[in-house]
Design a protein around this motif. Sequence first.
Motif, PDB file in Angstrom:
ATOM      1  N   LEU A  35       0.830  -1.218   0.000  1.00 10.52           N
ATOM      2  CA  LEU A  35       0.000   0.000   0.000  1.00 10.52           C
ATOM      3  C   LEU A  35       0.858   1.260   0.000  1.00 10.52           C
ATOM      4  N   TYR A  36       1.955   1.237   0.729  1.00  8.12           N
ATOM      5  CA  TYR A  36       2.853   2.396   0.763  1.00  8.12           C
ATOM      6  C   TYR A  36       3.433   2.645  -0.621  1.00  8.12           C
ATOM      7  N   ALA A  37       3.854   1.581  -1.301  1.00  8.19           N
ATOM      8  CA  ALA A  37       4.381   1.739  -2.661  1.00  8.19           C
ATOM      9  C   ALA A  37       3.296   2.230  -3.612  1.00  8.19           C
ATOM     10  N   THR A  38       2.086   1.711  -3.449  1.00 13.01           N
ATOM     11  CA  THR A  38       0.964   2.141  -4.288  1.00 13.01           C
ATOM     12  C   THR A  38       0.651   3.610  -4.049  1.00 13.01           C
ATOM     13  N   LYS A  39       0.684   4.015  -2.783  1.00 14.06           N
ATOM     14  CA  LYS A  39       0.400   5.416  -2.443  1.00 14.06           C
ATOM     15  C   LYS A  39       1.431   6.341  -3.062  1.00 14.06           C
ATOM     16  N   ASN A  40       2.681   5.899  -3.141  1.00 15.30           N
ATOM     17  CA  ASN A  40       3.725   6.735  -3.725  1.00 15.30           C
ATOM     18  C   ASN A  40       3.595   6.843  -5.238  1.00 15.30           C
ATOM     19  N   LEU A  41       2.980   5.849  -5.876  1.00  6.62           N
ATOM     20  CA  LEU A  41       2.754   5.916  -7.320  1.00  6.62           C
ATOM     21  C   LEU A  41       1.506   6.727  -7.654  1.00  6.62           C
ATOM     22  N   VAL A  42       0.399   6.376  -7.010  1.00  7.57           N
ATOM     23  CA  VAL A  42      -0.888   7.038  -7.257  1.00  7.57           C
ATOM     24  C   VAL A  42      -1.558   7.231  -5.897  1.00  7.57           C
ATOM     25  N   ASN A  43      -1.708   8.444  -5.477  1.00  6.10           N
ATOM     26  CA  ASN A  43      -2.261   8.723  -4.155  1.00  6.10           C
ATOM     27  C   ASN A  43      -3.790   8.730  -4.208  1.00  6.10           C
ATOM     28  N   ASP A  44      -4.355   7.544  -4.453  1.00  8.30           N
ATOM     29  CA  ASP A  44      -5.807   7.413  -4.557  1.00  8.30           C
ATOM     30  C   ASP A  44      -6.194   6.025  -4.047  1.00  8.30           C
ATOM     31  N   PRO A  45      -7.204   5.921  -3.176  1.00  7.62           N
ATOM     32  CA  PRO A  45      -7.612   4.601  -2.678  1.00  7.62           C
ATOM     33  C   PRO A  45      -8.052   3.650  -3.786  1.00  7.62           C
ATOM     34  N   LEU A  46      -8.471   4.175  -4.916  1.00  3.64           N
ATOM     35  CA  LEU A  46      -8.834   3.321  -6.048  1.00  3.64           C
ATOM     36  C   LEU A  46      -7.628   2.502  -6.509  1.00  3.64           C
ATOM     37  N   ALA A  47      -6.433   3.067  -6.404  1.00  7.73           N
ATOM     38  CA  ALA A  47      -5.218   2.336  -6.782  1.00  7.73           C
ATOM     39  C   ALA A  47      -5.035   1.114  -5.890  1.00  7.73           C
ATOM     40  N   MET A  48      -5.324   1.265  -4.596  1.00  9.64           N
ATOM     41  CA  MET A  48      -5.234   0.125  -3.688  1.00  9.64           C
ATOM     42  C   MET A  48      -6.218  -0.960  -4.109  1.00  9.64           C
ATOM     43  N   GLN A  49      -7.418  -0.573  -4.481  1.00  8.33           N
ATOM     44  CA  GLN A  49      -8.416  -1.548  -4.899  1.00  8.33           C
ATOM     45  C   GLN A  49      -8.009  -2.233  -6.200  1.00  8.33           C
ATOM     46  N   LEU A  50      -7.376  -1.497  -7.105  1.00 10.43           N
ATOM     47  CA  LEU A  50      -6.903  -2.102  -8.351  1.00 10.43           C
ATOM     48  C   LEU A  50      -5.754  -3.081  -8.100  1.00 10.43           C
TER      49      LEU A  50
END
Length: 168
Positions: A35-50
């Motif tokens: 999640l931390y890596a995802t947040k650094n790429l795209v700061n959107d909760p939708l990215a976590m869901q993807l």
Amino acid sequence: ELRQAWTLARDSTSLVGRFQNHIAEGHPTLWFLILYATKNLVNDPLAMQLVHWFLGVVSAAVFWRFSPFHRIQKTLFLFGYFPFYEYFVISRNYVLALFFCFLFCAFYPLRKRTYLPLALCIGLLANSHAFAFLIAGCLGLLLLLEPILYPEYREQLRRRSVLMDVVL
């Protein structure tokens, strides 16, 4: 839990801060690192869901490809309540535990040549979820007891060099 996991990742300004924010959590850190890596790429909760959806699809693909069941059994299992809803739809760290369990089962026949993929699966499984840590211990115990309980397997191990595998 969904909101809390994303909030921990979102509010961490550095990797050290991410670990400090995670101290009170009862789960291992692999999901939070993703999640931390995802947040650094795209700061959107939708990215976590993807990312979670992608891990779910890969888990289902591993199960579909390597399980010995018939198509109807595979379909019924994958679209059952726990695999489909709890593990694939709700964005939690359960998907990692299921993925590494499926991967371990897929790599299990390789144990006659090397333990490295199995050791990697066990290590990642142990760091994916608190309950998966217990499953990882059981799978590790399985690999340790197999040569003791099956003499023919012990002979195979003697014939090949497994020192590095055993150490890992």
